[in-house]
Design a protein around this motif. Structure first.
Motif, mmCIF file in Angstrom:
data_model
loop_
_atom_site.group_PDB
_atom_site.id
_atom_site.type_symbol
_atom_site.label_atom_id
_atom_site.label_comp_id
_atom_site.label_asym_id
_atom_site.label_seq_id
_atom_site.Cartn_x
_atom_site.Cartn_y
_atom_site.Cartn_z
ATOM 1 N N GLU A 89 0.850 -1.213 0.034
ATOM 2 C CA GLU A 89 -0.005 -0.155 -0.008
ATOM 3 C C GLU A 89 0.947 1.201 -0.143
ATOM 4 O O GLU A 89 0.700 2.037 -0.335
ATOM 5 N N TRP A 90 1.980 1.126 0.929
ATOM 6 C CA TRP A 90 3.049 2.307 0.749
ATOM 7 C C TRP A 90 3.344 2.708 -0.443
ATOM 8 O O TRP A 90 3.561 3.810 -0.923
ATOM 9 N N CYS A 91 4.017 1.673 -1.211
ATOM 10 C CA CYS A 91 4.502 1.747 -2.495
ATOM 11 C C CYS A 91 3.505 2.256 -3.277
ATOM 12 O O CYS A 91 3.701 3.024 -4.270
ATOM 13 N N ASN A 92 2.084 1.673 -3.321
ATOM 14 C CA ASN A 92 1.152 2.100 -4.217
ATOM 15 C C ASN A 92 0.733 3.571 -4.004
ATOM 16 O O ASN A 92 0.598 4.423 -4.971
ATOM 17 N N ASP A 93 1.021 4.046 -2.922
ATOM 18 C CA ASP A 93 0.595 5.490 -2.590
ATOM 19 C C ASP A 93 1.631 6.296 -3.083
ATOM 20 O O ASP A 93 1.277 7.640 -3.386
ATOM 21 N N ARG A 94 2.742 6.003 -3.178
ATOM 22 C CA ARG A 94 3.843 6.937 -3.280
ATOM 23 C C ARG A 94 4.243 6.988 -4.999
ATOM 24 O O ARG A 94 4.595 7.546 -5.362
ATOM 25 N N VAL A 95 3.898 5.804 -5.414
ATOM 26 C CA VAL A 95 3.883 5.652 -7.182
ATOM 27 C C VAL A 95 5.411 5.528 -7.462
ATOM 28 O O VAL A 95 5.566 5.367 -8.844
ATOM 29 N N ASP A 96 6.388 5.708 -6.766
ATOM 30 C CA ASP A 96 7.720 5.621 -7.152
ATOM 31 C C ASP A 96 8.586 4.548 -6.977
ATOM 32 O O ASP A 96 9.891 4.563 -6.966
ATOM 33 N N CYS A 97 7.803 3.374 -6.153
ATOM 34 C CA CYS A 97 8.433 2.233 -6.097
ATOM 35 C C CYS A 97 7.501 1.069 -6.078
ATOM 36 O O CYS A 97 6.442 0.990 -6.208
ATOM 37 N N TYR A 98 8.220 -0.145 -5.956
ATOM 38 C CA TYR A 98 7.658 -1.443 -6.054
ATOM 39 C C TYR A 98 8.133 -2.444 -5.119
ATOM 40 O O TYR A 98 9.209 -2.181 -4.685
ATOM 41 N N ILE A 99 7.477 -3.539 -4.816
ATOM 42 C CA ILE A 99 8.363 -4.756 -4.151
ATOM 43 C C ILE A 99 8.415 -5.753 -5.450
ATOM 44 O O ILE A 99 7.547 -6.183 -5.946
ATOM 45 N N ALA A 100 9.625 -6.359 -4.974
ATOM 46 C CA ALA A 100 10.022 -7.241 -6.090
ATOM 47 C C ALA A 100 10.737 -8.413 -5.198
ATOM 48 O O ALA A 100 11.325 -8.112 -4.288
ATOM 49 N N GLU A 101 10.411 -9.634 -5.789
ATOM 50 C CA GLU A 101 11.207 -10.607 -5.107
ATOM 51 C C GLU A 101 12.773 -10.865 -5.512
ATOM 52 O O GLU A 101 13.053 -10.530 -6.644
ATOM 53 N N ILE A 102 13.560 -11.080 -4.488
ATOM 54 C CA ILE A 102 14.839 -10.989 -4.766
ATOM 55 C C ILE A 102 15.513 -12.419 -4.466
ATOM 56 O O ILE A 102 14.777 -13.194 -4.045
ATOM 57 N N ASP A 103 16.393 -12.732 -4.732
ATOM 58 C CA ASP A 103 17.073 -14.126 -4.445
ATOM 59 C C ASP A 103 16.965 -14.403 -3.031
ATOM 60 O O ASP A 103 17.134 -13.755 -1.938
ATOM 61 N N ALA A 104 16.588 -15.766 -2.719
ATOM 62 C CA ALA A 104 16.376 -16.483 -1.464
ATOM 63 C C ALA A 104 17.515 -16.617 -0.931
ATOM 64 O O ALA A 104 18.639 -16.726 -1.460
ATOM 65 N N VAL A 105 17.747 -16.622 0.417
ATOM 66 C CA VAL A 105 18.822 -16.818 1.279
ATOM 67 C C VAL A 105 18.284 -18.155 2.079
ATOM 68 O O VAL A 105 17.647 -18.004 2.898
ATOM 69 N N GLU A 106 19.286 -19.225 2.094
ATOM 70 C CA GLU A 106 18.927 -20.419 2.897
ATOM 71 C C GLU A 106 17.345 -20.922 2.662
ATOM 72 O O GLU A 106 16.812 -21.269 3.782
ATOM 73 N N GLY A 107 16.782 -20.682 1.331
ATOM 74 C CA GLY A 107 15.698 -21.275 1.224
ATOM 75 C C GLY A 107 14.736 -20.300 1.693
ATOM 76 O O GLY A 107 13.348 -20.659 1.449
#
Length: 103
Positions: free
Chosen positions: A19-37
């Motif tokens: 919601e914070w990202c959507n409100d700001r409009v200048d960011c997003y959430i992306a999945e990055i590499d997992a660590v130890e599964g």
């Protein structure tokens, strides 16, 4: 909870972060590499396009508009509506001039 660009979440990210990202409009959430599964997600910034990207987008837009004008001109000729041809030609001339400036 407070959020910031570059913040990493493990397992899941809170819906409030999205919601914070959507409100700001200048960011997003992306999945990055997992660590130890363990799945991880990061808040990433949406970067403004650079000058070259803006220029390329405008070139693509102009080329699409020129194709559309060509189709309109062909349709007008087929229908015998020649009064539109001058209008389409003046639009195309202006677009070609701008395209020449950009390329």
């Amino acid at each position: 909870m407070e959020f910031e660009i570059g913040q990493i979440f493990e397992g899941m990210y809170p819906p409030e972060a999205a919601e914070w990202c959507n409100d700001r409009v200048d960011c997003y959430i992306a999945e990055i590499d997992a660590v130890e599964g363990i799945r991880r997600f990061e808040i990433k910034e949406i970067l403004a396009p650079d000058e070259e990207e803006v220029k390329q987008r405008e070139i693509e837009t102009i080329k699409a508009q020129l194709e559309e004008i060509d189709l309109k001109s062909i349709r007008a000729l087929r229908a015998g509506e020649t009064e539109y041809i001058e209008l389409y030609e003046s639009e195309a001339t202006a677009l070609r001039a701008r395209l020449e400036e950009l390329e």
